[in-house]
Design a protein around this motif. Sequence first.
Motif, PDB file in Angstrom:
ATOM      1  N   LEU A 185       0.826  -1.208   0.000  1.00  0.00           N
ATOM      2  CA  LEU A 185       0.000   0.000   0.000  1.00  0.00           C
ATOM      3  C   LEU A 185       0.862   1.260   0.000  1.00  0.00           C
ATOM      4  CD1 LEU A 185      -2.897   1.192   0.283  1.00  0.00           C
ATOM      5  CD2 LEU A 185      -2.558   1.086   2.757  1.00  0.00           C
ATOM      6  N   ILE A 229     -12.945 -11.275  -6.740  1.00  0.00           N
ATOM      7  CA  ILE A 229     -12.671  -9.866  -7.058  1.00  0.00           C
ATOM      8  C   ILE A 229     -12.839  -9.616  -8.551  1.00  0.00           C
ATOM      9  CG2 ILE A 229     -10.863  -8.111  -7.170  1.00  0.00           C
ATOM     10  CD1 ILE A 229      -9.774  -9.249  -4.543  1.00  0.00           C
ATOM     11  N   HIS A 264     -15.812  -4.485  -8.696  1.00  0.00           N
ATOM     12  CA  HIS A 264     -14.435  -3.992  -8.583  1.00  0.00           C
ATOM     13  C   HIS A 264     -13.551  -4.595  -9.672  1.00  0.00           C
ATOM     14  CE1 HIS A 264     -15.532  -2.158  -4.807  1.00  0.00           C
ATOM     15  NE2 HIS A 264     -15.922  -3.332  -4.324  1.00  0.00           N
ATOM     16  N   TYR A 295      -7.496   4.609  -6.891  1.00  0.00           N
ATOM     17  CA  TYR A 295      -8.023   3.730  -5.836  1.00  0.00           C
ATOM     18  C   TYR A 295      -7.925   2.265  -6.236  1.00  0.00           C
ATOM     19  CZ  TYR A 295     -11.514   1.220  -3.083  1.00  0.00           C
ATOM     20  OH  TYR A 295     -12.155   0.288  -2.301  1.00  0.00           O
ATOM     21  N   TYR A 296      -8.382   1.937  -7.441  1.00  0.00           N
ATOM     22  CA  TYR A 296      -8.406   0.532  -7.854  1.00  0.00           C
ATOM     23  C   TYR A 296      -7.004  -0.004  -8.126  1.00  0.00           C
ATOM     24  CZ  TYR A 296     -13.463   0.342  -8.020  1.00  0.00           C
ATOM     25  OH  TYR A 296     -14.783   0.327  -7.655  1.00  0.00           O
ATOM     26  N   LEU A 352      -5.651  -0.673  -4.666  1.00  0.00           N
ATOM     27  CA  LEU A 352      -6.363  -1.817  -4.080  1.00  0.00           C
ATOM     28  C   LEU A 352      -5.819  -3.134  -4.627  1.00  0.00           C
ATOM     29  CD1 LEU A 352      -8.787  -2.919  -2.385  1.00  0.00           C
ATOM     30  CD2 LEU A 352     -10.147  -2.756  -4.487  1.00  0.00           C
ATOM     31  N   ALA A 373      -2.166  -3.730  -3.446  1.00  0.00           N
ATOM     32  CA  ALA A 373      -2.058  -4.095  -2.030  1.00  0.00           C
ATOM     33  C   ALA A 373      -2.525  -5.528  -1.789  1.00  0.00           C
ATOM     34  CB  ALA A 373      -2.865  -3.119  -1.175  1.00  0.00           C
ATOM     35  N   ILE A 374      -3.619  -5.934  -2.433  1.00  0.00           N
ATOM     36  CA  ILE A 374      -4.115  -7.312  -2.280  1.00  0.00           C
ATOM     37  C   ILE A 374      -3.102  -8.296  -2.847  1.00  0.00           C
ATOM     38  CG2 ILE A 374      -5.895  -8.945  -3.022  1.00  0.00           C
ATOM     39  CD1 ILE A 374      -7.886  -6.609  -2.923  1.00  0.00           C
TER      40      ILE A 374
END
Length: 316
Positions: free
Chosen positions: A106, A173, A178, A201-202, A205, A208-209
């Motif tokens: 992140l 996901i 998303h 943002y995406y 996201l 980070a995942i």
Amino acid sequence: MMKKKLVRQIIMQVVIYIVAFIIFQVLMGTGVINSFWQGIFLLCGINIILAVSLNLATGYLGQLTLGHAGFMSVGAYTSALLSIHLGLPFPITLIIGALAAGVVGLLIGIPILRLKGDYLCIITLAFNEIIRVIMVNLNITNGAKGLIGTPNETTFSWVFWLMALTIFVVYSIVHSRHGRAIIAIREDDTASELSGINNVYYKILAFAISALFAGLAGGLYSHYIGVLVPKYFDYNKSVEILVMVVLGGMGNLTGSIIAAVALTIIPSLLMSFSQYRMLIYAIVLIAAMLLKHSDAGIALRAKLPSFHRKNPEVSE
């Protein structure tokens, strides 16, 4: 209708996982699969977690990164150090190691995911080397000598079910709202942003995942191998994971799984050729890129005749 179809697919996957797990347990219990192959299959599971998680960021999001081994090392060392110095239970160390890698992903993703293409690839490669150098120079990690004393608590059951969890999460996901936004960003960054999708943002996201599951794989690896050496997590490991994704197909979960299994088993069977592993990976990457561009060229040429008929002045 779509929700019912997705639920049926998920139920079918769960049934397949349960049946496969029972079959493996029976074969290992009866000695059909010996200890050597048990170790190979365990590494296959860890590599599947790495390949599937990287596919989310590289295949579906379209961001070419070469820092996955860095996130893996964060999870591996965090999990191992918690086990050695604090004596925490194995599941807790796995969770904390994965979260640590996710947080690092992140923090790294916020500034670098504004970059694209070659710049992003170079920055993530530099990040990978920074993490490795830090691990070499920290006293707590025992530097280049390697961290010794991690308890061997990784079993086939742990790897199998966490591998299944990784596949399930990434699959869910990708097939969600998303996931459609993530794929839209891959197809056209500018158009997706103009349509109201929060690209930053995406991107963060997905990144980070992806890092979180790489950390989870690192925790499993550290408690399997017992000795952690920073050299294992260099750029060669990142390239190896990327080859699995490219060979299996960008944005193809099934392909990533098959490629991860193949690229784990084949080098193990050809130990005498292990020094040529990276050469083979480089050839595979070049071949995949050439085939991709040749397919694109064929598709473009197929459209050209109709284009010229509509625009005769172009052909002149």
